[in-house]
Design a protein around this motif. Structure first.
Motif, PDB file in Angstrom:
ATOM      1  N   GLY A 128       0.764  -1.180  -0.057  1.00  0.00           N
ATOM      2  CA  GLY A 128      -0.050  -0.103  -0.136  1.00  0.00           C
ATOM      3  C   GLY A 128       0.725   1.307  -0.066  1.00  0.00           C
ATOM      4  O   GLY A 128       0.410   2.323  -0.610  1.00  0.00           O
ATOM      5  N   ALA A 129       1.794   1.286   0.843  1.00  0.00           N
ATOM      6  CA  ALA A 129       2.835   2.416   0.660  1.00  0.00           C
ATOM      7  C   ALA A 129       3.397   2.463  -0.579  1.00  0.00           C
ATOM      8  O   ALA A 129       3.520   3.945  -0.964  1.00  0.00           O
ATOM      9  CB  ALA A 129       4.035   2.231   1.867  1.00  0.00           C
ATOM     10  N   SER A 130       3.846   1.496  -1.370  1.00  0.00           N
ATOM     11  CA  SER A 130       4.468   1.787  -2.949  1.00  0.00           C
ATOM     12  C   SER A 130       3.300   2.288  -3.657  1.00  0.00           C
ATOM     13  O   SER A 130       3.594   2.916  -4.611  1.00  0.00           O
ATOM     14  CB  SER A 130       4.963   0.278  -3.321  1.00  0.00           C
ATOM     15  OG  SER A 130       5.464   0.438  -4.316  1.00  0.00           O
ATOM     16  N   LEU A 131       2.219   1.531  -3.356  1.00  0.00           N
ATOM     17  CA  LEU A 131       1.079   2.204  -4.404  1.00  0.00           C
ATOM     18  C   LEU A 131       0.599   3.490  -4.101  1.00  0.00           C
ATOM     19  O   LEU A 131       0.528   4.334  -5.104  1.00  0.00           O
ATOM     20  CB  LEU A 131      -0.143   1.215  -4.241  1.00  0.00           C
ATOM     21  CG  LEU A 131      -1.556   1.355  -4.981  1.00  0.00           C
ATOM     22  CD1 LEU A 131      -1.173   1.261  -6.517  1.00  0.00           C
ATOM     23  CD2 LEU A 131      -2.686   0.446  -4.563  1.00  0.00           C
ATOM     24  N   ALA A 132       0.682   4.040  -3.067  1.00  0.00           N
ATOM     25  CA  ALA A 132       0.327   5.194  -2.728  1.00  0.00           C
ATOM     26  C   ALA A 132       1.659   6.196  -3.219  1.00  0.00           C
ATOM     27  O   ALA A 132       1.092   7.412  -3.827  1.00  0.00           O
ATOM     28  CB  ALA A 132       0.313   5.519  -1.072  1.00  0.00           C
ATOM     29  N   THR A 133       2.760   5.725  -3.350  1.00  0.00           N
ATOM     30  CA  THR A 133       3.653   6.545  -3.841  1.00  0.00           C
ATOM     31  C   THR A 133       3.495   6.766  -5.320  1.00  0.00           C
ATOM     32  O   THR A 133       3.614   7.771  -6.111  1.00  0.00           O
ATOM     33  CB  THR A 133       5.218   6.176  -3.684  1.00  0.00           C
ATOM     34  OG1 THR A 133       5.382   5.941  -2.182  1.00  0.00           O
ATOM     35  CG2 THR A 133       6.223   6.728  -4.420  1.00  0.00           C
ATOM     36  N   ILE A 134       3.137   5.623  -6.204  1.00  0.00           N
ATOM     37  CA  ILE A 134       2.961   5.816  -7.608  1.00  0.00           C
ATOM     38  C   ILE A 134       1.816   6.541  -8.124  1.00  0.00           C
ATOM     39  O   ILE A 134       1.605   7.222  -9.056  1.00  0.00           O
ATOM     40  CB  ILE A 134       3.369   4.354  -8.290  1.00  0.00           C
ATOM     41  CG1 ILE A 134       1.974   3.569  -8.031  1.00  0.00           C
ATOM     42  CG2 ILE A 134       4.439   3.808  -7.797  1.00  0.00           C
ATOM     43  CD1 ILE A 134       1.964   2.195  -8.755  1.00  0.00           C
ATOM     44  N   LEU A 135       0.705   6.572  -7.062  1.00  0.00           N
ATOM     45  CA  LEU A 135      -0.573   7.258  -7.180  1.00  0.00           C
ATOM     46  C   LEU A 135      -0.263   8.819  -7.262  1.00  0.00           C
ATOM     47  O   LEU A 135      -0.743   9.330  -8.021  1.00  0.00           O
ATOM     48  CB  LEU A 135      -1.700   6.693  -6.494  1.00  0.00           C
ATOM     49  CG  LEU A 135      -2.380   5.158  -6.693  1.00  0.00           C
ATOM     50  CD1 LEU A 135      -3.054   4.842  -5.931  1.00  0.00           C
ATOM     51  CD2 LEU A 135      -2.860   5.160  -8.187  1.00  0.00           C
ATOM     52  N   GLY A 136       0.532   8.896  -6.276  1.00  0.00           N
ATOM     53  CA  GLY A 136       1.022  10.314  -5.923  1.00  0.00           C
ATOM     54  C   GLY A 136       1.723  10.876  -7.227  1.00  0.00           C
ATOM     55  O   GLY A 136       1.463  12.096  -7.878  1.00  0.00           O
ATOM     56  N   GLN A 137       2.469  10.033  -7.833  1.00  0.00           N
ATOM     57  CA  GLN A 137       3.264  10.431  -8.926  1.00  0.00           C
ATOM     58  C   GLN A 137       2.415  10.570 -10.213  1.00  0.00           C
ATOM     59  O   GLN A 137       2.657  11.369 -11.221  1.00  0.00           O
ATOM     60  CB  GLN A 137       4.443   9.293  -8.965  1.00  0.00           C
ATOM     61  CG  GLN A 137       5.343   9.477  -8.053  1.00  0.00           C
ATOM     62  CD  GLN A 137       6.306   8.244  -8.118  1.00  0.00           C
ATOM     63  OE1 GLN A 137       6.260   7.103  -8.816  1.00  0.00           O
ATOM     64  NE2 GLN A 137       7.444   8.323  -7.309  1.00  0.00           N
ATOM     65  N   ALA A 138       1.362   9.837 -10.185  1.00  0.00           N
ATOM     66  CA  ALA A 138       0.580   9.634 -11.332  1.00  0.00           C
ATOM     67  C   ALA A 138      -0.354  11.126 -11.442  1.00  0.00           C
ATOM     68  O   ALA A 138      -0.356  11.713 -12.260  1.00  0.00           O
ATOM     69  CB  ALA A 138      -0.520   8.581 -11.162  1.00  0.00           C
ATOM     70  N   VAL A 139      -0.665  11.686 -10.096  1.00  0.00           N
ATOM     71  CA  VAL A 139      -1.249  12.812 -10.126  1.00  0.00           C
ATOM     72  C   VAL A 139      -0.481  13.897 -10.684  1.00  0.00           C
ATOM     73  O   VAL A 139      -0.799  14.853 -11.203  1.00  0.00           O
ATOM     74  CB  VAL A 139      -1.924  13.164  -8.394  1.00  0.00           C
ATOM     75  CG1 VAL A 139      -2.188  14.634  -8.605  1.00  0.00           C
ATOM     76  CG2 VAL A 139      -3.000  12.061  -8.226  1.00  0.00           C
TER      77      VAL A 139
END
Length: 303
Positions: free
Chosen positions: A231-242
């Protein structure tokens, strides 16, 4: 001869004559002291530098703060989680090395084009940098994803829990590698035209999104699944997608500033632009490779 009066409302740095197509090392060797253009003072130059630099300083400070919060939240899962994330840091930075070359070269070439009054050339450099980054990032993403377990082992994973956690964390990071790489290139070209404030805004938003999603995805609050380190890694890449969406919007909207990305202009390779980008950026890539190799050796030694 460029019309200085047409640039009064821009940066004083824009009035400095266009440089030669030299690498950073060649520029140092052949550096000559030239007088400032008429009407430009040292005070104006310093003001421009501060104007460009302060958003980057704020962005870096807040990014480091967000990284600390990120690690604190991951640390709640246990020491193994911190170890897992730590094992992925140097491999991820190593994959980013080639983009250091692209970013340095793109920033320099866009800045040079703006100084020469060549807006068309600046936009061409931006498209070439995005095209190269996209292609290289896809290749790096595949390589990184399928070699994640090996890299985590190589970095010194000493137990099955850290190995599994580090592998899934790095694999998710590799899935989001393309958005991260494209965002860094847009950041680089925006800084090349003196616009560091836009990059600060979308990178700060990305960090805020990352921290908020950490709360939901790591621990499973508000009905979200508790994914732990994944979840921590997924949160990071979702933030980068934004951040990527905001970055593309910044250069694609009308009246967005000096740079304007139009998909209809095409992304066919331009040999001259590509060669110029790599000629300037290659020393930065070598520097980063040497530094990352040293950090990897150090990390393995103390692991």
């Amino acid at each position: 001869m460029r019309d200085n009066q047409s640039k009064i409302h821009g940066l004083a740095l824009d009035l400095v004559e266009e440089g030669q197509d030299l690498s950073l090392w060649e520029q140092k060797v052949q550096k000559k002291k030239a007088p400032l253009p008429q009407g430009v003072t040292n005070k104006m130059m310093y003001a421009d530098v501060i104007r460009i630099a302060w958003p980057s300083m704020v962005e870096l400070l807040l990014t480091q703060l967000a990284s600390m919060i990120d690690l604190m939240m991951v640390g709640q899962l246990g020491a193994w989680a911190l170890t897992s994330v730590g094992l992925t840091t140097q491999p991820k930075f190593l994959f980013m090395t080639i983009f250091q070359a692209l970013n340095v070269g793109a920033t320099a070439m866009v800045a040079r084009s703006k100084g020469a009054g060549r807006q068309d050339k600046a936009n061409l450099i931006m498209r070439q940098a995005l095209m190269m980054t996209f292609l290289v990032a896809i290749a790096m993403s595949f390589i990184g994803y399928f070699s994640s377990e090996w890299m985590v082992k190589f970095m010194g994973a000493s137990d099955a829990e850290s190995l599994a956690g580090g592998t899934i964390y790095l694999q998710i990071q590799m899935i989001g590698f393309v958005p991260m790489a494209l965002t860094t290139v847009i950041t680089a070209v925006l800084r090349g035209v003196g616009d560091s404030r836009t990059a600060m805004i979308y990178n700060v938003v990305a960090n805020v999104v990352n921290v908020i999603l950490n709360y939901f995805l790591i621990y499973g609050h508000m009905g979200f699944p508790a994914l732990g380190i994944a979840g921590a890694s997924l949160a990071t890449i979702l933030g980068q997608a934004v951040a990527m969406v905001m970055a593309f919007y910044a250069v694609m909207r009308r009246r967005s500033g000096y740079l304007h990305l139009r998909l209809t202009d095409g992304f066919l390779p331009d040999k001259e632009s590509i060669a110029s980008i790599f000629k300037i950026g290659f020393p930065a890539m070598v520097e980063q490779l040497v530094m990352r190799a040293g950090m990897i050796i150090y990390s393995k030694t103390v692991a």
